[in-house]
Design a protein around this motif. Structure first.
Motif, PDB file in Angstrom:
ATOM      1  N   ASP A 168       2.823  21.107  -0.487  1.00 28.41           N
ATOM      2  CA  ASP A 168       3.070  19.618   0.144  1.00 28.41           C
ATOM      3  C   ASP A 168       1.575  19.114  -0.108  1.00 28.41           C
ATOM      4  N   THR A 169       0.878  19.281  -0.507  1.00 32.12           N
ATOM      5  CA  THR A 169      -0.854  18.511  -0.705  1.00 32.12           C
ATOM      6  C   THR A 169      -0.401  18.183  -1.706  1.00 32.12           C
ATOM      7  N   LEU A 170       0.381  19.007  -2.431  1.00 31.86           N
ATOM      8  CA  LEU A 170       0.591  18.163  -4.311  1.00 31.86           C
ATOM      9  C   LEU A 170       0.909  17.169  -3.683  1.00 31.86           C
ATOM     10  N   SER A 171       2.258  17.245  -3.285  1.00 24.07           N
ATOM     11  CA  SER A 171       3.597  16.544  -3.114  1.00 24.07           C
ATOM     12  C   SER A 171       2.922  15.097  -2.748  1.00 24.07           C
ATOM     13  N   ASN A 172       2.159  15.452  -1.401  1.00 22.44           N
ATOM     14  CA  ASN A 172       0.768  14.087  -0.369  1.00 22.44           C
ATOM     15  C   ASN A 172       0.354  13.853  -1.644  1.00 22.44           C
ATOM     16  N   LEU A 173      -0.082  14.283  -2.814  1.00 24.40           N
ATOM     17  CA  LEU A 173      -1.510  13.558  -4.022  1.00 24.40           C
ATOM     18  C   LEU A 173      -0.030  12.696  -4.535  1.00 24.40           C
ATOM     19  N   PHE A 174       0.631  13.312  -5.398  1.00 24.38           N
ATOM     20  CA  PHE A 174       1.523  12.611  -7.025  1.00 24.38           C
ATOM     21  C   PHE A 174       2.078  11.129  -5.574  1.00 24.38           C
ATOM     22  N   ALA A 175       2.155  11.551  -4.402  1.00 25.79           N
ATOM     23  CA  ALA A 175       3.030  10.258  -3.945  1.00 25.79           C
ATOM     24  C   ALA A 175       1.817   8.870  -3.493  1.00 25.79           C
ATOM     25  N   GLY A 176       0.873   9.754  -3.386  1.00 21.25           N
ATOM     26  CA  GLY A 176      -0.772   8.604  -3.141  1.00 21.25           C
ATOM     27  C   GLY A 176      -0.475   7.383  -4.594  1.00 21.25           C
ATOM     28  N   ILE A 177      -0.657   8.578  -5.485  1.00 17.27           N
ATOM     29  CA  ILE A 177      -0.492   7.667  -6.449  1.00 17.27           C
ATOM     30  C   ILE A 177       0.546   6.949  -7.339  1.00 17.27           C
ATOM     31  N   HIS A 178       1.679   7.207  -6.925  1.00 16.41           N
ATOM     32  CA  HIS A 178       2.585   6.621  -7.040  1.00 16.41           C
ATOM     33  C   HIS A 178       2.443   5.096  -5.981  1.00 16.41           C
ATOM     34  N   ILE A 179       2.403   5.239  -4.725  1.00 16.11           N
ATOM     35  CA  ILE A 179       2.319   3.902  -4.430  1.00 16.11           C
ATOM     36  C   ILE A 179       0.877   3.456  -5.014  1.00 16.11           C
ATOM     37  N   LEU A 180      -0.768   3.654  -5.548  1.00 13.61           N
ATOM     38  CA  LEU A 180      -1.203   3.006  -6.188  1.00 13.61           C
ATOM     39  C   LEU A 180      -0.929   2.219  -7.653  1.00 13.61           C
ATOM     40  N   VAL A 181      -0.038   2.904  -7.681  1.00 13.36           N
ATOM     41  CA  VAL A 181       0.630   2.697  -9.264  1.00 13.36           C
ATOM     42  C   VAL A 181       2.041   1.127  -8.962  1.00 13.36           C
ATOM     43  N   GLU A 182       2.662   1.464  -7.962  1.00 15.77           N
ATOM     44  CA  GLU A 182       3.366   0.194  -7.781  1.00 15.77           C
ATOM     45  C   GLU A 182       3.054  -0.323  -7.470  1.00 15.77           C
ATOM     46  N   GLN A 183       2.692   0.019  -5.944  1.00 17.23           N
ATOM     47  CA  GLN A 183       1.741  -0.806  -5.252  1.00 17.23           C
ATOM     48  C   GLN A 183       2.880  -1.563  -4.297  1.00 17.23           C
ATOM     49  N   PRO A 184       3.396  -0.520  -3.199  1.00 15.71           N
ATOM     50  CA  PRO A 184       3.981  -1.189  -2.460  1.00 15.71           C
ATOM     51  C   PRO A 184       3.545  -1.957  -1.154  1.00 15.71           C
ATOM     52  N   ILE A 185       2.596  -0.519  -1.831  1.00  9.66           N
ATOM     53  CA  ILE A 185       1.772  -1.113   0.002  1.00  9.66           C
ATOM     54  C   ILE A 185       0.147  -1.326  -0.870  1.00  9.66           C
ATOM     55  N   ARG A 186      -0.394  -2.304  -0.495  1.00  6.63           N
ATOM     56  CA  ARG A 186      -2.135  -2.430  -0.574  1.00  6.63           C
ATOM     57  C   ARG A 186      -2.612  -2.058   0.618  1.00  6.63           C
ATOM     58  N   VAL A 187      -4.385  -1.968   0.243  1.00  2.57           N
ATOM     59  CA  VAL A 187      -5.162  -2.016   1.247  1.00  2.57           C
ATOM     60  C   VAL A 187      -5.292  -3.559   2.020  1.00  2.57           C
ATOM     61  N   GLY A 188      -4.988  -3.481   2.822  1.00  2.24           N
ATOM     62  CA  GLY A 188      -5.102  -5.093   3.638  1.00  2.24           C
ATOM     63  C   GLY A 188      -4.003  -5.882   4.218  1.00  2.24           C
ATOM     64  N   ASP A 189      -3.326  -5.011   3.651  1.00  2.00           N
ATOM     65  CA  ASP A 189      -1.752  -5.846   3.778  1.00  2.00           C
ATOM     66  C   ASP A 189      -1.231  -5.065   5.227  1.00  2.00           C
ATOM     67  N   PHE A 190      -0.785  -6.025   5.921  1.00  7.45           N
ATOM     68  CA  PHE A 190       0.081  -5.546   7.194  1.00  7.45           C
ATOM     69  C   PHE A 190       1.686  -5.013   7.066  1.00  7.45           C
ATOM     70  N   ILE A 191       1.834  -3.879   7.540  1.00  9.13           N
ATOM     71  CA  ILE A 191       3.449  -3.243   7.295  1.00  9.13           C
ATOM     72  C   ILE A 191       3.644  -3.314   8.416  1.00  9.13           C
ATOM     73  N   ARG A 192       5.364  -3.107   8.225  1.00  7.15           N
ATOM     74  CA  ARG A 192       5.869  -2.056  10.473  1.00  7.15           C
ATOM     75  C   ARG A 192       7.130  -0.800   8.846  1.00  7.15           C
TER      76      ARG A 192
END
Length: 371
Positions: A168-192
């Motif tokens: 579970d921890t590694l899944s969340n870690l690699f998912a976080g890396i995937h989010i940072l690389v692909e950037q579907p969301i960024r810090v400061g974005d407004f999302i729903r």
């Protein structure tokens, strides 16, 4: 005995004190020169270096004094060797920590200075620091004479068990890396989110992502679930978004006159209402069109970002209502026409008259909520 004690303890101590004093004096002079130089430059990079070196350099000065004192002491060679190795380890650890902090701060400064779209998050800073710490750890092992190959082999064997235990921890870690690389969301974005929560992304960590909702509550979502969720990012491809305001008027209203009134109010409101944009200009569309009791139009405006739509709608609706009253434009009541008639000479259920006459009713059910 006294001479032996003096030669064994006092002389090395005096050498240590003198070498340390000289090292700290050199440190003070160098830091003063670096501080003066950094004050003359506009860049903040040199200020980061000076601030990061100020405290650790004291320990390095003491380490130089110990190194010189041990090198000239009459202690047995094994003790001197062990002591020097401990000093090397402490210095390497200190330098590694300093470089990890400096590298993290330099990357953060570079991102802010360049204004690029790379998100600065807790996970990205952790990766940068972790990379520097791993390199320092490998250098430390080489200093201690420890071979890295057996260690890598042991880690490879034990890594499978660790990976199974920390799925579970590694899944969340690699998912976080995937989010940072692909950037579907960024810090400061407004999302729903698909589940309905909406707010500003405040941080993307190594395990969770934090979203601050409009009521100022924090939603914490595991990265794995976030990467699998269907979400709407209101800041992509840009912050600007369309604001659609439905408006219904009576059938007696001239559509051209109504369109002119709405565009005038929206254009004037763009100069006074914060967040409402005048470019691109507002427009009116005869959509959805003919209603049961009203002509239905849609006023299309542009707002600067998602949260600006609420005060913009509030002010625009008040302006439009005042202008409608001034121009005599009617917002109709919902109405319904009901016909009753006899069937084969008999009145329908509930009529009770059966006189063969036809009735027509129009009832008011309340004023329309749109517009």
């Amino acid at each position: 005995m006294t001479n032996e004690l003096f030669r064994t303890i006092m002389i090395p101590f005096g050498i240590f004190a003198g070498a340390t004093a000289v090292a700290l004096a050199v440190r003070s002079v160098l830091l003063r020169l670096l501080r003066r130089w950094s004050e003359k430059t506009e860049s903040e990079i040199d200020d980061l270096f000076v601030a990061a070196l100020r405290i650790p350099s004291i320990g390095w000065g003491v380490a130089i004094g110990l190194y010189v004192a041990l090198g000239t002491s009459p202690l047995p060679a094994p003790y001197v060797a062990y002591s020097l190795k401990v000093i090397h380890v402490l210095v390497i650890l200190s330098v590694t920590l300093v470089l990890a902090n400096i590298s993290s701060q330099l990357v953060a400064y570079s991102i802010r200075k360049a204004a690029i779209s790379i998100p600065l998050t807790g996970l990205s800073q952790t990766i940068i620091k972790g990379t520097v710490l791993v390199i320092g750890f490998l250098i430390l092992l080489g200093t201690l004479g420890i071979s890295i190959t057996p260690l890598i082999t042991a880690l490879g064997v034990g890594g499978l068990a660790v990976a199974l235990a920390l799925q579970d921890t590694l899944s969340n870690l690699f998912a976080g890396i995937h989010i940072l690389v692909e950037q579907p969301i960024r810090v400061g974005d407004f999302i729903r989110l698909e589940s309905g929560q909406e707010g500003y992304v405040t941080d993307i960590g190594w395990r969770t992502t934090r979203i601050r909702m409009l009521p100022n509550n924090m939603v914490i979502i595991p990265n794995n679930k976030l990467s699998q969720s269907i979400l709407t990012n209101y800041y992509l491809p840009e912050k600007r978004m369309a604001l659609l305001i439905p408006i219904g008027v009576s059938y007696e209203t001239d559509p051209d006159h109504l369109e002119r009134v709405l565009i005038e109010e929206a254009t004037e409101g763009a100069r006074e209402i914060p967040g409402l944009l005048a470019d691109p200009p507002p427009m009116v569309r005869f959509i959805p069109g003919f209603g049961d009791f009203s002509l239905n139009f849609t006023l299309v405006c542009q707002v600067q970002e998602f949260t600006d739509q609420y005060p913009a709608q509030h002010e625009l609706r008040k302006r439009i209502l005042r202008r409608f009253r001034k121009e005599g434009i009617e917002i109709p009541f919902p109405s319904r026409t009901v016909y009753t008639r006899t069937v084969d000479g008999k009145a329908p259920a509930g009529d009770g008259q059966g006189n063969g006459t036809e009735k027509k009713e129009a009832g008011e059910e309340g004023r329309s909520g749109n517009g």
